[in-house]
Each structure stands twice: as C-alpha cells, then as structure tokens.
Design a protein around this motif. Structure first.
Motif, PDB file in Angstrom:
ATOM      1  N   PHE A   1       0.875  -1.170  -0.042  1.00 29.31           N
ATOM      2  CA  PHE A   1      -0.087  -0.025   0.041  1.00 29.31           C
ATOM      3  C   PHE A   1       0.765   1.300   0.098  1.00 29.31           C
ATOM      4  N   ILE A   2       1.989   1.138   1.032  1.00 32.72           N
ATOM      5  CA  ILE A   2       2.824   2.449   0.713  1.00 32.72           C
ATOM      6  C   ILE A   2       3.647   2.379  -0.382  1.00 32.72           C
ATOM      7  N   GLY A   3       4.293   1.262  -0.652  1.00 35.43           N
ATOM      8  CA  GLY A   3       4.889   1.175  -1.964  1.00 35.43           C
ATOM      9  C   GLY A   3       6.436   1.462  -2.382  1.00 35.43           C
ATOM     10  N   GLY A   4       7.182   1.302  -1.118  1.00 32.83           N
ATOM     11  CA  GLY A   4       8.472   1.194  -1.439  1.00 32.83           C
ATOM     12  C   GLY A   4       9.103   2.660  -1.857  1.00 32.83           C
ATOM     13  N   CYS A   5       9.765   2.819  -3.273  1.00 32.03           N
ATOM     14  CA  CYS A   5      10.441   3.960  -3.503  1.00 32.03           C
ATOM     15  C   CYS A   5       9.128   5.089  -3.684  1.00 32.03           C
ATOM     16  N   GLY A   6       9.319   6.018  -2.766  1.00 30.23           N
ATOM     17  CA  GLY A   6       8.242   7.064  -2.842  1.00 30.23           C
ATOM     18  C   GLY A   6       8.221   7.983  -3.818  1.00 30.23           C
ATOM     19  N   ALA A   7       9.507   8.152  -4.687  1.00 34.67           N
ATOM     20  CA  ALA A   7       9.699   9.367  -5.491  1.00 34.67           C
ATOM     21  C   ALA A   7       8.559   9.588  -6.304  1.00 34.67           C
ATOM     22  N   GLY A   8       7.839  10.814  -6.110  1.00 31.97           N
ATOM     23  CA  GLY A   8       6.665  11.256  -7.184  1.00 31.97           C
ATOM     24  C   GLY A   8       5.380  10.703  -6.726  1.00 31.97           C
ATOM     25  N   ARG A   9       5.294   9.654  -5.436  1.00 33.64           N
ATOM     26  CA  ARG A   9       4.052   9.277  -5.192  1.00 33.64           C
ATOM     27  C   ARG A   9       3.596   9.523  -3.867  1.00 33.64           C
TER      28      ARG A   9
ATOM     29  N   ALA B   1       8.279  -9.836  -8.241  1.00 33.11           N
ATOM     30  CA  ALA B   1       7.445 -10.157  -7.079  1.00 33.11           C
ATOM     31  C   ALA B   1       7.245  -9.128  -6.002  1.00 33.11           C
ATOM     32  N   PHE B   2       8.472  -8.219  -6.211  1.00 39.87           N
ATOM     33  CA  PHE B   2       8.492  -7.275  -5.106  1.00 39.87           C
ATOM     34  C   PHE B   2       8.495  -5.727  -5.488  1.00 39.87           C
ATOM     35  N   ARG B   3       7.749  -5.661  -6.752  1.00 46.34           N
ATOM     36  CA  ARG B   3       7.539  -4.491  -7.510  1.00 46.34           C
ATOM     37  C   ARG B   3       6.750  -3.413  -6.618  1.00 46.34           C
ATOM     38  N   TYR B   4       5.668  -3.971  -5.703  1.00 43.18           N
ATOM     39  CA  TYR B   4       4.873  -3.028  -5.209  1.00 43.18           C
ATOM     40  C   TYR B   4       5.782  -2.772  -3.717  1.00 43.18           C
ATOM     41  N   VAL B   5       6.342  -3.235  -3.186  1.00 45.77           N
ATOM     42  CA  VAL B   5       7.084  -3.348  -1.831  1.00 45.77           C
ATOM     43  C   VAL B   5       8.172  -2.429  -2.174  1.00 45.77           C
ATOM     44  N   CYS B   6       8.834  -2.544  -3.319  1.00 45.12           N
ATOM     45  CA  CYS B   6      10.183  -2.041  -3.420  1.00 45.12           C
ATOM     46  C   CYS B   6      10.090  -1.029  -4.461  1.00 45.12           C
TER      47      CYS B   6
END
Length: 479
Positions: free
Chosen positions: A374-382, A438-443
């Motif tokens: 939900f938070i999504g790893g890399c936060g740049a622009g998000r 598989a980790f695209r959403y968490v990282c």
C-alpha cells in the motif's frame, strides 16, 4: 489486537469497511477539498470546535466509518481519537481516505497529495561535502524564493493536504527565512523535520527549534570520527560541531537521528556508527542510498555493489531487531529484506521504506506485506516529492527533473498532471524495469538511481541484487 494472523485480503477488507460505497459517495460529495475532511477529523477528536450543525454531522459520519473499520482490530474509539488530536495525523489520514475515495485502493496507493515534501530550502551551506546532490555553495542562489513566496508555498501545501515538511538544503539553518517559515508551517499542523549538518545547532538554537514546532532533527554524519567525517565534509572541526549539535537537539527534547550516505569511504565503519548512535541515545539511524548526482557524480566509483548493499541491509535489519534504536535504509529493497526475513521466521517487523517511523510488527502476519505494498517502496513522485530553493518541483531531491514550479504552475496542478510523476505511480507498466518482479509493489527499485545511471526513471536500479547483471554491465564503464 483481536486478530493475530491477518492476511492481505483482510487488511484490504478493513479499508473497504472504512470506505464502503455509501461513505465513498459521502466523501466525494461533501469532502471535495481535503481540508474539509481534516476538519471533520479534528471535530471528531474533540480538538476543533464545529462551526454549526453541518460540521457536527460530517464529524459524526466520518467517525462512525472509522470506528466501523477499526472494530476489526479491536481498536477502541478513544484510541483513534487520541491519534486524531494531532493535526499531523488529521492531515495524513485525510489524504489516505480522500485518495481511496478518488482512485480506489491501488498497489501502491495513488495519493491526491504526497504525505511529505522535502524542501531544499536554500543552496547556501557552510560545508563542502563530496557527495552533495544540491551542488551547494557558501552563498544563496540568486533565484531563491522570497519570504512571501516561501510562505505561499506553505499555504499551497496545506491546502493540498500534505502532512509533513522536511526542511533540507544546502544547510537550512543558515538561511535568514528559515525560522519564520518553519514556525508558520508548524502553526498549520505540519509535522516539521530538519535535515542538517548539525554544526549550527547551539543549545539556544536547539531550544528555539523546539519552540517553533520542529519535531525531528536529522544530522548527517559520514563516519564515526573526525578523520573520516571532516575529510568527507571538507571542513575541519565539522565532526565535533555536529556531535555537539546532536546532543543539544536531543537534550532540548527533540526527536533526533543520524543519517549517513554509504560509499566505499565508510562502508566498513557502519557498525561503529550504529554503536555511536546508541551511545548518543538518538532515536534513529538511517542509511541513505548513494545516488551519483550533483557532486556525487565525481565519486561514482565509490558506489557499493549490489552484493555489498544487500549485505549491509541485512546487517542493519539484524541490528534493528536488537531494539533500542530505529535502524533504516532509504534503499527501497530494505522492505524486501524485512518481509523476506518475516516469511522465513527470522524477522519480527517490517519497514515500509521511506516511512521510518512506521514499524509493522509480525502480529500483522500477511497483512504486513499488504500494508507495505500500500505504501509502495520507492516514494519518488508518489508519497513524497521535493521542492527546490526556487520553487521547482522534482520527484525526489536526488532526481533532478523539473516537473513544474510551485509558484508559477501551482503545486496541486503539477502533482496531479505531471507525466513524469504519473509514470512513477504505475508499477505494472511494461516499460517499467521491475514490472514482473514479485517485489515491485513493496520496493520498485530506487528510481533516482535508475535515472542517475540510465537517464530513465523506469530503468533498472543497478544497485538491486536481483538485477546484479545490470551492475556487471555498467560497472565496466565507470571510470
């Protein structure tokens, strides 16, 4: 907590319980501006006086929806109200609720406004750091915003629903406008933090930081001793003054942290720095992912390899588990490290990257992964972006791509309509290098590193151990 093994479906069900169709319709119709929703949370928590029957009705409907969702976790209404007494939580929760109403539940969650804006308040600085992304100098830039424009930026961020502002630089404490703007921002309910080299934090100024509403002070250190730190910072005596600054901030009652950018210069000194953090009794030790941008381009050869970075993050996670000190990394892969450890039964908490103050314990079970997605790893622009000294908006302080200007274009307009920012929000785009991971959403990989190495925000992060072949290719060309 009633439930001890919540899974992804259950955590999403919790969000749906808060955001049922009736409530979504109400939010979309009555809470068209996020500030209205913030106000309702304040009225519900009993810290804002309602302005008539309508305000009372809105607060009642909002409160009932929150309590209905929280009931799943056995959370009492008074606990929720306790959190929402803080304007920062009012802002943050309002952004989440309004975003879900606007976009539905997405992976990662798309937001109507970033949780945090990192404001490179000035290019002026009293040090000469080898890795400075801002290309700072002893003098303020001629195009720096005026005081009136800086206050206007604060107003825009408040209206947009941003919850936190981190003042950075350059060195923000050297700027003549810092104190007035920081105090004004705190009065608007923002969570205020300062990223500083620490050399200017006297006892008097530490107390003043506390008085104007700053909550967290993060001091940059590049080594556990003066020899390493001063060489990296380019000024003799910087280490001693930074240490005094940390102690003064801590003693003034400010939450404090140490930040270090890891390169080959100090990679083997990290254990000593962790122990230094414990000795100083700071709250947080955070390792910044090295990005070869700004002056950092000149030391690109000092970038740790994927294996070195992976081993470092595993070490940091093991130290975090010991307790007594929050230990994090801005590398998005740190979330993968912690989730993998929990899956194997060797970890007891998860770090959703870029939100160091959030620790998701193992009691959340499978829901930990859902919340991290939900938070999504890399936060740049998000979940965050940066504003430069002249009002230019960037996806990240380490990603020098101008996507607009707060004064000339309007912050909300840029946040919603920038092509670059919208690219960064779509992890399923086939052009996104990590779209099948598989980790695209968490990282999602560090997008700043992708841009620094390839000039493309969707390119691979060559620091990721899962893409080590990329490092093998590009490292041969690094001179």
């Amino acid at each position: 907590m009633k439930e001890k093994n919540l899974n992804e479906a259950e955590i999403i069900d919790y969000l749906h319980k808060v955001m049922d169709n009736k409530f979504v319709s109400f939010i979309m119709k009555e809470m068209t501006e996020v500030k209205k929703l913030e106000n309702s949370f304040g009225v519900y928590a009993g810290v804002i006086t309602p302005d008539g029957i309508r305000d009372r009705m809105h607060a009642k409907i909002v409160g009932e929806a929150i309590e209905r969702g929280a009931e799943k976790f056995g959370v009492e209404p008074e606990v929720i109200k306790g959190f929402l007494k803080d304007p920062y939580f009012q802002k943050g929760f309002a952004v989440v609720i309004r975003s879900i109403a606007e976009y539905g539940i997405t992976k990662p969650q798309r937001l109507i406004a970033p949780f945090m804006v990192v404001w490179d308040f000035t290019k002026q600085c009293n040090l000469k750091c080898k890795h400075c992304y801002a290309n700072a100098s002893p003098y303020p830039a001629p195009d720096e915003l005026t005081l009136e424009e800086k206050l206007e930026v604060v107003g825009q961020l408040d209206k947009a629903g941003v919850a936190a502002i981190s003042f950075s630089g350059g060195e923000p404490l050297i700027n003549k406008d810092f104190w007035e703007v920081a105090e004004y921002a705190a009065s608007k309910g923002f969570y205020i933090s300062v990223a500083t080299n620490g050399t200017l934090i006297s006892e008097k100024d530490a107390k003043r930081l506390k008085e104007v509403g700053v909550r967290y002070v993060e001091v940059s250190l590049d080594g556990p001793n003066a020899e390493i730190h001063d060489r990296f910072r380019g000024v003799e005596g910087a280490f001693e003054r930074a240490m005094e600054g940390i102690e003064n901030a801590r003693d003034a009652g400010l939450s404090t942290g140490i930040a270090t950018t890891v390169t080959h210069y100090n990679l083997d000194k990290i254990p000593e720095m962790v122990e230094l953090g414990r000795k100083l009794k700071v709250d947080r030790f955070i390792v910044f992912n090295f990005i070869p941008t700004g002056k950092g381009k000149d030391i690109i050869r000092e970038d740790p390899s994927p294996v070195e970075r992976e081993n470092l993050m595993k070490y940091l996670y093991e130290e975090w588990k010991k307790g007594g000190l929050q230990i994090f990394s801005t590398s998005p892969a740190y979330a993968r490290i912690s989730i993998t450890a929990m899956d194997k039964g060797t970890g007891d908490k998860v770090s959703p990257t870029h939100f160091a103050e959030i620790e998701i314990p193992k009691e959340f079970g499978g829901a930990a992964k859902a919340l991290t997605e939900f938070i999504g790893g890399c936060g740049a622009g998000r979940i965050y972006c940066s504003i430069e000294h002249n009002g230019d908006i960037q996806p990240c302080v380490f990603m020098p791509i101008k996507v607009g200007n707060a004064i000339k274009d309007g912050f909300v307009n840029v946040w919603k309509n920038s092509d670059v920012l919208n690219k960064l929000r779509d992890r399923d785009n086939e052009k996104f290098a990590c779209h099948s991971c598989a980790f695209r959403y968490v990282c999602g990989g560090c997008r700043a590193r992708a841009y620094a190495y390839y000039g493309d925000v969707l390119a691979p992060d060559p620091g990721c151990v899962l893409m080590r072949e990329e490092w093998e290719k590009i490292s041969q060309n690094i001179v």
